[in-house]
Motif scaffolding. Structure first.
Motif: not given
Ligand code: ASP
Ligand code: MG
Length: 461
Positions: A310-314, A444-448
Motif C-alpha cells: 500500500s501507499i498509505d497517504d495519497i 485511509k481510515n479503512e486501510l488496515s
C-alpha cells in the motif's frame, strides 16, 4: 562467481560488521566460494552527510559538529574492529575527512550546493565504510582489496540518479577483474560521469551496484543481505499474518518494491533480468534462513497473488465535464501541467465515457496541482465544458500484485467481493494491461482493515 551486497543496517556498528565478516569467513571464504562483496555506507551516514551539506549551504556553523560526529563515528568503528594496521586506516580516514571538510567549507563560503557537489559529498560514506571493512578483513587474514566502483561504473551526468552506460561499465569491470584476483570489497552507490565527476545511482543504489557487477561478470547469483527475512506478502506492521515468500519473479519484485515494500531498489532487477541472474534476499541477522529468491520463472509452490502492499497517504484529483467527451488533447494538457511541476502520478483512471479523468498524487502536491490545472483549463471551466477540479484527500492505495493473475479470471472478483462483504468502499480502481497489479483507492481510515481482509482472502498458506 557470486556478488554479495550488505546494506547500511548490516554494517551499523563494529559488532554488526564482525557478524558480516563471520558470515563471509564461514560460508564463503572457508568454503572457497568465488565472490565479490559490495557495501553501503554505515547506517545513517548518507542521511547525515546530506544533512551536513545542507547546514553548510545555509551557513550554519553547526555543520562542523555534524562532521565531527561522523569523523568520530568512523574512527570508533575502526578502532573497535581493532586492526593492528589501523594506523594506515586512521590515516586514510583522516585524509578523507580533511577532503570532505574542505569541500563543505567551500559550500559554506559560496552558499551553493549543486546536485553535483552533493553527490561528491555523499560518496564519502561508501568510501569510508569500504576502506574500514577492507582493513578489518585483512586483519582477519583475508586476501582482499578495496575497489572504488566510481572508477568503473560510468554514467551520464544526471547527478543524484545517474543512468549507467553499460557498454563502458561492463568493459571496465571485466578488464579490472581480469587483473585483480583477490576478493574485491566494492563501494556501493557511487559511479562517475564522463570527466570523472562523481555521480550516484539513486538512494538505495548499492543494490543496483551489486546487480551491475553481477551482470558484467555473469555471476551465478546476486545476494542482497539486509535486515529482514526476504520479501513478505504484506507489511507485517499492518498485516499480522504476513509471511515471507520463497520466490517471486523479477516483475513481481519490481512491482512490490515500487509499492512501498522497500526490500530492494527497483532498478536492481534490470541488469539481473537481462542476464537471467537470480537474486536472493538474505537476512544478516538470521543467516540460516534461506530468504526470498527473485527469478525469471517460478518453480516452487506459489500463489496467484504474491503480495499486497500500500501507499498509505495519497490524494486524488478528478477532472470531469461534458466538454471532455471525444475531445483529444485534454489528457495531454492535463499531464503536461503536472510534468511541468515535476509531480509524479501514482495512478490514473479514465472511464470509457471519457467524462472524467482521475489520478492519484502525493498529498503535499494536491493544492498546487489543483490550482495549476484550474489555470490551464480556465477557459473550459468558464464555458462550463469542464466542471470543478476536485481534490479528495485522506486516501490510500492498495496494490494487489501477482504475475499469475494474468489471464486468470476471478482474482478481481475475489478482491471486490472481500471488500464488498466487509462494506469497504472503493473510490477508484486501476489495472495495468500487464494484469500484474490491481490497484484500489480506498479511504485511509479503512486501510488496515482492508489489507487484512484481502490478505486473508488471497493469501491462504
Ligand atoms: N548509502 C546509500 C543510501 O543510503 C546507498 C545504499 O544504502 O544503498 O542511499
Ligand atoms: Mg542505505
Amino acid at each position: 562467481m557470486k556478488i554479495l551486497k550488505f546494506g547500511g543496517s548490516s554494517v551499523g556498528d563494529a559488532q554488526r560488521i564482525n557478524k558480516v565478516i563471520n558470515i563471509l569467513l564461514n560460508d564463503y571464504i572457508n568454503k572457497k566460494e568465488k565472490f565479490a562483496v559490495v557495501f553501503s555506507a554505515f547506517q545513517g551516514v548518507t542521511d547525515k552527510l546530506i544533512e551536513t551539506a545542507h547546514l553548510a549551504v545555509q551557513r550554519k556553523l553547526s555543520y562542523k559538529d555534524e562532521l565531527d560526529f561522523l569523523r568520530t563515528k568512523h574512527e570508533d568503528i575502526n578502532h573497535q574492529l581493532n586492526n593492528p594496521n589501523s594506523q594506515i586506516t586512521d590515516e586514510k580516514i583522516n585524509e578523507l575527512f580533511d577532503e570532505l571538510a574542505g569541500i563543505l567549507h567551500g559550500v559554506f563560503l559560496v552558499k551553493e550546493l549543486s546536485p553535483r557537489i552533493l553527490d561528491f559529498v555523499v560518496s564519502f560514506g561508501e568510501k569510508l565504510s569500504c576502506n574500514i571493512i577492507t582493513a578489518a578483513l585483512k586483519n582477519r587474514n583475508v586476501d582482499c582489496e578495496y575497489l572504488d566502483a566510481s572508477k568503473l561504473i560510468k554514467t551520464d551526468d544526471n547527478f543524484g540518479n545517474a543512468r549507467v552506460d553499460f557498454q563502458k561499465t561492463n568493459r571496465n569491470i571485466l578488464n579490472y577483474f581480469k587483473k585483480h584476483k583477490s576478493l574485491q570489497v566494492i563501494t556501493g552507490f557511487i559511479s562517475s560521469a564522463d570527466k570523472n565527476e562523481i555521480t550516484t545511482l539513486g538512494r538505495g543504489g548499492s543494490d543496483y551496484t551489486a546487480s551491475i557487477f553481477g551482470a558484467a561478470l555473469n555471476a551465478e547469483l546476486i545476494e542482497i543481505w539486509t535486515d529482514v527475512n526476504g520479501i513478505l506478502t504484506a507489511d507485517p506492521r499492518k498485516v499480522k499474518n504476513a509471511f515471507t515468500l520463497n520466490s517471486v519473479t523479477y516483475e513481481e519484485a519490481m512491482e512490490l518494491s515500487h509499492f512501498g515494500a522497500k526490500v530492494i531498489y527497483p532498478p536492481t532487477m534490470l541488469p539481473a533480468l537481462q542476464k537471467k541472474i537470480k537474486i536472493v534476499i538474505r537476512n544478516t541477522f538470521n543467516p540460516s534462513f534461506k530468504g526470498t529468491y527473485i527469478l525469471e520463472k517460478e518453480t516452487s509452490k506459489n500463489f496467484m497473488v504474491k503480495g499486497i502492499s500500500s501507499i498509505d497517504d495519497i490524494s486524488l484529483i478528478r477532472v470531469q465535464g461534458g466538454g471532455m467527451i471525444g475531445v483529444s488533447g485534454i489528457a495531454a494538457r492535463l499531464f503536461n501541467v503536472l510534468a511541468r511541476l515535476g509531480i509524479n502520478i501514482i495512478l490514473i483512471t479514465q472511464a470509457s465515457s471519457e467524462h472524467s479523468i482521475c489520478f492519484a498524487i502525493s498529498p503535499k502536491e494536491g493544492n498546487i496541482a489543483k490550482k495549476s490545472i484550474e489555470e490551464e483549463f480556465r477557459l473550459e471551466i468558464l464555458d462550463g465544458k469542464i466542471g470543478e477540479v476536485k481534490l479528495e484527500e485522506n486516501l490510500s492505495i492498495i496494490a494487489v500484485v501477482g504475475e499469475k493473475m494474468r489471464h486468470t479470471p476471478g482474482v478481481a472478483g475475489t478482491v471486490f467481493n472481500a471488500l464488498g462483504t466487509n462494506k469497504i468502499n472503493i473510490v477508484a480502481i486501476a489495472q495495468g494491461s500487464s494484469e500484474l497489479n490491481i490497484s484500489l483507492v480506498i479511504n485511509k481510515n479503512e486501510l488496515s482493515k482492508a489489507l487484512n481482509i484481502l490478505h486473508k482472502a488471497l493469501l491462504k498458506k
